[in-house]
Design an enzyme around this catalytic site. Sequence first.
Site, PDB file in Angstrom:
ATOM      1  N   ASP A 128      -1.366  38.875 -12.271  1.00  0.00           N
ATOM      2  CA  ASP A 128      -2.320  38.167 -11.417  1.00  0.00           C
ATOM      3  C   ASP A 128      -3.755  38.421 -11.845  1.00  0.00           C
ATOM      4  OD1 ASP A 128      -3.174  36.625  -9.186  1.00  0.00           O
ATOM      5  OD2 ASP A 128      -3.554  38.473  -8.064  1.00  0.00           O
ATOM      6  N   GLU A 130       4.747  40.419  -8.554  1.00  0.00           N
ATOM      7  CA  GLU A 130       3.349  40.253  -8.949  1.00  0.00           C
ATOM      8  C   GLU A 130       2.700  41.622  -9.101  1.00  0.00           C
ATOM      9  OE1 GLU A 130       0.440  37.305  -6.975  1.00  0.00           O
ATOM     10  OE2 GLU A 130       0.004  39.225  -6.036  1.00  0.00           O
ATOM     11  N   LYS A 151       1.699  25.536  -4.153  1.00  0.00           N
ATOM     12  CA  LYS A 151       0.469  24.930  -3.638  1.00  0.00           C
ATOM     13  C   LYS A 151       0.610  23.412  -3.723  1.00  0.00           C
ATOM     14  CE  LYS A 151      -2.508  28.851  -4.774  1.00  0.00           C
ATOM     15  NZ  LYS A 151      -3.660  29.332  -5.579  1.00  0.00           N
ATOM     16  N   ARG A 199       0.819  -1.200   0.000  1.00  0.00           N
ATOM     17  CA  ARG A 199       0.000   0.000   0.000  1.00  0.00           C
ATOM     18  C   ARG A 199       0.859   1.259   0.000  1.00  0.00           C
ATOM     19  NH1 ARG A 199      -3.249   1.798  -2.608  1.00  0.00           N
ATOM     20  NH2 ARG A 199      -4.233  -0.260  -2.451  1.00  0.00           N
ATOM     21  N   LYS A 218       4.965  40.132  -3.601  1.00  0.00           N
ATOM     22  CA  LYS A 218       3.510  40.151  -3.728  1.00  0.00           C
ATOM     23  C   LYS A 218       2.923  41.340  -2.980  1.00  0.00           C
ATOM     24  CE  LYS A 218       2.985  35.197  -4.496  1.00  0.00           C
ATOM     25  NZ  LYS A 218       2.180  33.997  -4.208  1.00  0.00           N
TER      26      LYS A 218
END
Length: 308
Positions: free
Chosen positions: A241, A220, A145, A110, A177
């Site tokens: 963005d 950004e 992310k 597994r 940012k």
Amino acid sequence: MKRDYAKVVPDAAMEDDCRQLVRLAVREDLERSIDWTTACLIANDQRGACQVVPRQTGICAGLVTVDWILDETEADLKAEPLARDGDTLHAGQPILRLEGSARDLLTCERLILNVLCKLCGVASLTGRYVQEIAGTSAALYDTRKTTPGWRRLEKYAVGCGGGRNHRTGLFDGFLIKDNHLALAGEAAKGLSPRAATELARQWAEGRTEMTAAPEIVEIEVDCLEQLAEVLPAGPDIVLLDNFTLEQLRSAVQLRDQQAPTVELEASGNVTIDTIREIAATGVERISSGALTHQAVWVDLGLDWQQQP
């Protein structure tokens, strides 16, 4: 030559991440006990062999981890790869053969499947996105992310699927940012995008006491006015963005006129349905967290083989 973030490859850092994850996975399965079912039913000297077989198409990723997993678990098993990371998966065509202690096979199966299913899923989704922008000048990048602890492994899988790696962490690039701008400056009065870019460029070029700073400066922006402001400051990359398609086209035109060596990165609202139109605007880079946080595991099965 344009700067880019380092590609994640199977190195000592990636191996260490994998081994730490394996130790956690072993504790989840065994705590500080044993596999009672296997110990009860399987003789200690019984040998066995099996193959890992895809049940669907996709892209292979994660085979490089198998030897690390077996070594970390001290399993009496030998792994024979039947494919390579980055290969196309075909339903029914084995990608890995395992042979050795039947007990260890049952206890480790597994864990091995979980790692491979997850990483093949990331590679396969990335491959779909890459196919959508084939023939354009845009390259596809991942983001931070990622699943905590899995970043290098997931970014490696993105590479297996044909994508490119954005910065691995906060340590290998400046990415300015809105929150940085709002909290920077004397008495936290904030900095303009241009002033922040110029300061980061000084650090990146070693013109301050921080001579070991990373080379890449990215900022950004959320409007064309900010883009026009930062271009003269010399960033390597400007992240656009949540720009509309019309705004992206205008941004490319503005960049071409004022600073043609600066690369533009589109981010936000990037889906499998929108990425082709985004790439057609002329941006060089498209980044999407979906490659890692929306990837669905590939269905891999374990088929037992009869021992001679």
